[in-house]
Motif scaffolding. Sequence first.
Motif, PDB file in Angstrom:
ATOM      1  N   GLU A  19      33.293  85.317  64.293  1.00 28.22           N
ATOM      2  CA  GLU A  19      33.608  83.961  63.813  1.00 28.22           C
ATOM      3  C   GLU A  19      33.288  82.934  64.894  1.00 28.22           C
ATOM      4  O   GLU A  19      32.932  81.800  64.589  1.00 28.22           O
ATOM      5  CB  GLU A  19      35.080  83.873  63.415  1.00 28.22           C
ATOM      6  N   ASN A  58      26.579  94.394  71.243  1.00 28.78           N
ATOM      7  CA  ASN A  58      27.501  93.312  70.930  1.00 28.78           C
ATOM      8  C   ASN A  58      28.876  93.859  70.588  1.00 28.78           C
ATOM      9  O   ASN A  58      28.991  94.941  70.019  1.00 28.78           O
ATOM     10  CB  ASN A  58      26.967  92.490  69.761  1.00 28.78           C
ATOM     11  N   ASN A  71      25.252  86.992  70.936  1.00 27.53           N
ATOM     12  CA  ASN A  71      24.755  88.148  70.186  1.00 27.53           C
ATOM     13  C   ASN A  71      23.273  88.010  69.864  1.00 27.53           C
ATOM     14  O   ASN A  71      22.504  88.959  70.018  1.00 27.53           O
ATOM     15  CB  ASN A  71      25.538  88.331  68.886  1.00 27.53           C
ATOM     16  N   ALA A  72      22.878  86.843  69.402  1.00 27.02           N
ATOM     17  CA  ALA A  72      21.476  86.623  69.037  1.00 27.02           C
ATOM     18  C   ALA A  72      20.563  86.796  70.248  1.00 27.02           C
ATOM     19  O   ALA A  72      19.502  87.424  70.161  1.00 27.02           O
ATOM     20  CB  ALA A  72      21.301  85.234  68.419  1.00 27.02           C
ATOM     21  N   GLU A  98      29.977  83.360  70.554  1.00 21.07           N
ATOM     22  CA  GLU A  98      29.665  84.789  70.475  1.00 21.07           C
ATOM     23  C   GLU A  98      28.434  85.026  69.610  1.00 21.07           C
ATOM     24  O   GLU A  98      27.625  85.904  69.905  1.00 21.07           O
ATOM     25  CB  GLU A  98      30.868  85.565  69.934  1.00 21.07           C
ATOM     26  N   ARG A  99      28.245  84.253  68.571  1.00 19.59           N
ATOM     27  CA  ARG A  99      27.047  84.375  67.735  1.00 19.59           C
ATOM     28  C   ARG A  99      25.779  84.087  68.536  1.00 19.59           C
ATOM     29  O   ARG A  99      24.781  84.791  68.410  1.00 19.59           O
ATOM     30  CB  ARG A  99      27.120  83.420  66.543  1.00 19.59           C
ATOM     31  N   ASN A 148      29.537  90.441  63.252  1.00 20.85           N
ATOM     32  CA  ASN A 148      29.601  89.117  62.619  1.00 20.85           C
ATOM     33  C   ASN A 148      30.802  88.338  63.137  1.00 20.85           C
ATOM     34  O   ASN A 148      31.791  88.158  62.438  1.00 20.85           O
ATOM     35  CB  ASN A 148      29.682  89.258  61.096  1.00 20.85           C
ATOM     36  N   LEU A 172      31.344  80.797  67.348  1.00 19.49           N
ATOM     37  CA  LEU A 172      29.958  80.357  67.418  1.00 19.49           C
ATOM     38  C   LEU A 172      29.304  80.707  68.753  1.00 19.49           C
ATOM     39  O   LEU A 172      28.117  81.037  68.809  1.00 19.49           O
ATOM     40  CB  LEU A 172      29.862  78.849  67.153  1.00 19.49           C
TER      41      LEU A 172
END
Length: 151
Positions: A97, A91, A105-106, A101-102, A95, A99
Amino acid sequence: MRTDSKLSRMLHVLLHMARQHKTFTSDEIAQMLSTNPVVVRRTMSGLRKAGFVHSEKGAGGGWQLTGDLEKITLWDIYQAVGEPTIFAIGNERENPECLVERVVNAALDQAIQDAQHILTRQLKSTTLAALALEFDHLYELHEHQNRHTQH
């Protein structure tokens, strides 16, 4: 991107040692791997620390396989050569910011974790003896084919 071939290269060397039952100098191993003896000594030192090879300095010295092929797994060798990075995928930020990308990443984290578990399980369940046996079968097949093509 360059791949890390330490594991593959050391498995190659160890199987040659197992098949030929002889001492190999760092120069011989370096020639086999198309590298230099300093790289060989550095990499082999991890195998020596793990108890898989023994080395003698001086004339007549070199590297010998000392471990039991039935007990040494590919995982053991992987650890002894410094646990090279398995995947180059990662990634951009830990962390983010954003959403989106979150979510990305997950998804990647889970896929990489699943793949690492599969690879680890395979490395732990494969011994050097299994590789040596596979080599023996391929060698016999190769020799058999050569005998038939010469007649």
